[in-house]
Design a protein around this motif. Structure first.
Motif, PDB file in Angstrom:
ATOM      1  N   GLN A 173     -23.171 -33.244 -51.985  1.00 12.09           N
ATOM      2  CA  GLN A 173     -23.140 -33.722 -50.604  1.00 12.09           C
ATOM      3  C   GLN A 173     -24.037 -34.940 -50.436  1.00 12.09           C
ATOM      4  N   GLU A 174     -25.117 -35.019 -51.233  1.00 12.86           N
ATOM      5  CA  GLU A 174     -25.972 -36.200 -51.193  1.00 12.86           C
ATOM      6  C   GLU A 174     -25.209 -37.446 -51.638  1.00 12.86           C
ATOM      7  N   LEU A 221     -18.392 -46.742 -51.910  1.00 14.72           N
ATOM      8  CA  LEU A 221     -17.127 -46.121 -52.310  1.00 14.72           C
ATOM      9  C   LEU A 221     -17.287 -45.324 -53.602  1.00 14.72           C
ATOM     10  N   MET A 222     -18.055 -45.863 -54.556  1.00 15.38           N
ATOM     11  CA  MET A 222     -18.282 -45.148 -55.820  1.00 15.38           C
ATOM     12  C   MET A 222     -19.040 -43.853 -55.583  1.00 15.38           C
ATOM     13  N   PHE A 277     -23.967 -33.678 -61.001  1.00 16.07           N
ATOM     14  CA  PHE A 277     -24.672 -33.429 -62.262  1.00 16.07           C
ATOM     15  C   PHE A 277     -25.096 -34.722 -62.948  1.00 16.07           C
ATOM     16  N   LEU A 278     -24.560 -35.873 -62.515  1.00 17.16           N
ATOM     17  CA  LEU A 278     -24.930 -37.146 -63.134  1.00 17.16           C
ATOM     18  C   LEU A 278     -26.427 -37.421 -63.037  1.00 17.16           C
ATOM     19  N   ALA A 279     -27.071 -36.806 -62.054  1.00 12.90           N
ATOM     20  CA  ALA A 279     -28.513 -37.011 -61.904  1.00 12.90           C
ATOM     21  C   ALA A 279     -29.276 -36.496 -63.112  1.00 12.90           C
ATOM     22  N   ASN A 280     -28.635 -35.615 -63.900  1.00 13.92           N
ATOM     23  CA  ASN A 280     -29.310 -35.038 -65.054  1.00 13.92           C
ATOM     24  C   ASN A 280     -29.228 -35.919 -66.293  1.00 13.92           C
ATOM     25  N   PHE A 281     -28.445 -36.996 -66.243  1.00 14.29           N
ATOM     26  CA  PHE A 281     -28.256 -37.818 -67.423  1.00 14.29           C
ATOM     27  C   PHE A 281     -29.384 -38.820 -67.638  1.00 14.29           C
ATOM     28  N   LEU A 282     -30.227 -38.980 -66.656  1.00 16.17           N
ATOM     29  CA  LEU A 282     -31.397 -39.840 -66.813  1.00 16.17           C
ATOM     30  C   LEU A 282     -32.637 -38.952 -66.775  1.00 16.17           C
ATOM     31  N   GLY A 333     -19.025 -37.998 -55.074  1.00 15.16           N
ATOM     32  CA  GLY A 333     -19.321 -36.805 -54.289  1.00 15.16           C
ATOM     33  C   GLY A 333     -18.098 -35.926 -54.116  1.00 15.16           C
ATOM     34  N   VAL A 334     -16.969 -36.533 -53.830  1.00 11.33           N
ATOM     35  CA  VAL A 334     -15.720 -35.779 -53.672  1.00 11.33           C
ATOM     36  C   VAL A 334     -15.346 -35.081 -54.976  1.00 11.33           C
ATOM     37  N   LEU A 335     -15.589 -35.761 -56.112  1.00 12.32           N
ATOM     38  CA  LEU A 335     -15.279 -35.190 -57.428  1.00 12.32           C
ATOM     39  C   LEU A 335     -16.382 -34.272 -57.938  1.00 12.32           C
TER      40      LEU A 335
END
Length: 593
Positions: free
Chosen positions: A320-321, A130-131, A142-147, A136-138
């Motif tokens: 989409q991922e 669900l998270m 870009f969160l992948a760039n924070f690590l 994904g809907v929101l």
């Protein structure tokens, strides 16, 4: 030129992809599906199925769950991702790091080996799904760039060490528990005296074979007359061979009477679909852990997906991922599985085996389903030591201790981030290790942007280029100081800029003009604007001017909305060369060091 043209075409194709295909990718790849693609996908599915069966069982063991849940987590999730994912070759399922994080999180709310423990793992998959779906809907891709990569590499390396250490109890046939290096070490040492020789022999034999099979099995089979393709498939089936061999040995040697822990009875059949428990307290207790699992799983999956897509000039959509991984985890939750993500090793195998479309994952899911229907009775005599050996060999390829040396040689900040992440993961546990890595990355980024590189520059003789006076022999003028700021200006570095300027002009009575070269300045926020106004006011009091050069369009647009330019003591120049030419004294010869 051809490579560049291909890249541009791929980019144009992405831009022209209809929205319906971006939301439901099979509308694109299914259109050109043919017999040749079917044959490639089927072969890849067979190879991945052979690999996924022992992996699924092993990672269920790592998560502290019944073996069948590993199979359940490898059926519907594969189909869900295949229908919604943008990677053609990513293979979704249980993975080592996420399984370890699941065990850690679920172990805090339920007793291992109980029905509540399994129910909590199922809830974890649903919450994570669900998270991910919401992110994904929101469009939170870009969160992948924070690590950063060094942090992720450090975390996975430390997690691999904990995973391998946690599996030694199954290799030795002793009790052991703990989520950190110290806890596991102490627990193993306390129970070491009760080790079981048959279990140890089984585990060591399995590990030796699996390590050897990685590089030695294929050449051996080719030397026996097998074709390269057949030998390659057989080599990838190494874990299956050792599972069959140790299961047969366990049956003939009556390992259970010798104190060897076996997988035991595994329910035969497909998972039943049902909604997970909606206990609000349980959901709240697992929420933070589910978020961390979601982030780590997404980062790992996207990293693998991007790598494989680049090899075929394809690209994936991170947003989409998120949707696809969310659907996969929700599918795992309703079918009795636990959290899943894109796996590195099986995705590489899927790619190398020639998979052309996500249909290969659908076929692999069918293969796992058949295994759940037909093969589970055979698993009764399978020693847990064999599965532990499979896990240890699998995670050994994830450990990258060399990342410490590379980070030390290249970047002190990355080295600090890696060391903090590894130390926190080993000493405090995987969840705090993730948080420490994220925190270290953010703090180091803030520190670097708060203390940006500011260089005094001069002209390279015979050119209009300006370079750092400490690195090059350049032309300067006694009445001008040229500063190049290599960072956007915002609240965190505004005072640093002020201090740097005041330090430079403090003891130089010959200075008349300060020029800020804004080549790397992409933004000036209000705090930085106030700092520039203060600098301008101070320079005016000293009989000096503040000038700007090479200001980017968006920054200039923002400045024109204020009164800063109207009151500026100096001017704004298109190029730094024009600024120096306009402000230098004609009667004074330039200084060349």
């Amino acid at each position: 030129m051809d490579g560049q043209s291909g890249t541009i075409q791929a980019r144009d194709k992405q831009r022209l992809t209809p929205k319906s295909e971006r939301l439901f990718p099979p509308l694109g790849w299914a259109r050109d599906y043919n017999r040749s693609v079917l044959a490639s996908d089927t072969l890849a599915a067979v190879i991945v199925t052979i690999m996924l069966i022992p992996q699924s069982l092993a990672y269920a063991l790592l998560a502290g769950l019944p073996a069948e849940m590993g199979l359940y987590a490898s059926i519907l999730p594969l189909i869900a991702y295949a229908l919604l994912g943008t990677s053609r070759t990513l293979s979704v399922g249980p993975v080592a790091v996420v399984s370890l994080m699941t065990a850690t999180a679920v172990g805090n709310v339920a007793q291992g080996g109980t029905a509540d423990y399994a129910a909590a793992a199922i809830v974890m998959a649903m919450i994570s799904g669900l998270m991910l779906l919401l992110m994904g809907v929101l469009r939170f891709g870009f969160l992948a760039n924070f690590l950063s990569h060094p942090v992720v590499s450090g975390f996975i390396t430390a997690s691999g060490i904990i995973i391998a250490l946690s599996q030694l109890r199954h290799i030795l046939g002793i009790q052991g528990h703990g989520d950190t290096l110290i806890e596991l070490g102490q627990s193993l040492l306390q129970d070491l005296a009760s080790w079981n020789p048959v279990t140890l022999a089984t585990g060591l034999a399995a590990m030796v074979f699996l390590f050897w099979a990685r590089k030695g099995l294929q050449p051996l089979l080719r030397g026996m007359g097998m074709s390269a393709d057949t030998a390659g498939i057989a080599a990838k089936a190494g874990p299956v061979f050792i599972i069959l061999a140790t299961t047969w040995a366990s049956y003939l040697g009556d390992f259970s009477s010798r104190g060897v822990a076996l997988v035991g009875e595994v329910p035969q059949g497909l998972p039943s679909l049902s909604a997970p428990s909606f206990d609000l307290q349980l959901w709240s207790e697992l929420a933070v852990s589910a978020m961390l699992i979601s982030i780590i799983g997404f980062v790992e999956s996207v990293s693998v997906g991007k790598t494989l897509a680049a090899k075929r000039r394809q690209r994936i959509d991170p947003n989409q991922e998120l949707v696809a991984l969310g659907a996969a985890n929700m599918a795992s939750g309703v079918s009795g599985g636990f959290p899943v993500t894109g796996g590195f090793s099986r995705s590489i195998v899927n790619f190398d085996a020639g998979a052309q479309t996500p249909a290969a994952s659908i076929f692999a899911a069918i293969g796992i389903a058949l295994a759940a229907l037909l093969l589970t009775p055979v698993l009764y005599y399978l020693p847990k030591a064999t599965l532990a050996a499979t896990i240890i060999v699998a995670v050994s390829s994830l450990m990258d201790m060399d990342v410490i040396r590379r980070a030390w040689r290249y970047s002190l900040s990355d080295f600090i981030a890696v060391i903090m992440t590894i130390a926190a993961t080993l000493l405090l546990g995987v969840e705090l290790g993730v948080l420490s890595g994220i925190l270290a990355s953010i703090l180091l980024h803030l520190y670097k942007t708060a203390t940006p590189h500011i260089a005094v520059v001069g002209a390279v003789a015979g050119t209009e280029h300006f370079r750092n006076v400490e690195r090059h022999n350049v032309i300067t003028h006694a009445n001008i100081v040229s500063l190049r700021v290599d960072e956007s200006l915002y609240f965190a570095n505004a005072s640093f800029l002020e201090d740097t300027v005041y330090r430079l002009i403090a003891d130089d009575e010959n200075l008349e003009h300060l020029i800020l070269q804004c080549t790397a300045v992409n933004e000036i926020d209000m705090s930085a604007l106030e700092a520039l106004e203060a600098v301008d006011h101070r320079l005016r009091e000293l009989g000096m001017t503040l000038n700007l050069s090479e200001v980017k369009g968006p920054v200039m647009d923002a400045l024109e909305k204020t009164e800063f330019l109207q009151h500026l003591s100096g001017r704004v120049f298109l190029t730094h060369h024009q600024a120096v030419q306009a402000l230098k004294p004609d009667e004074i010869e330039p200084y060349i060091p």
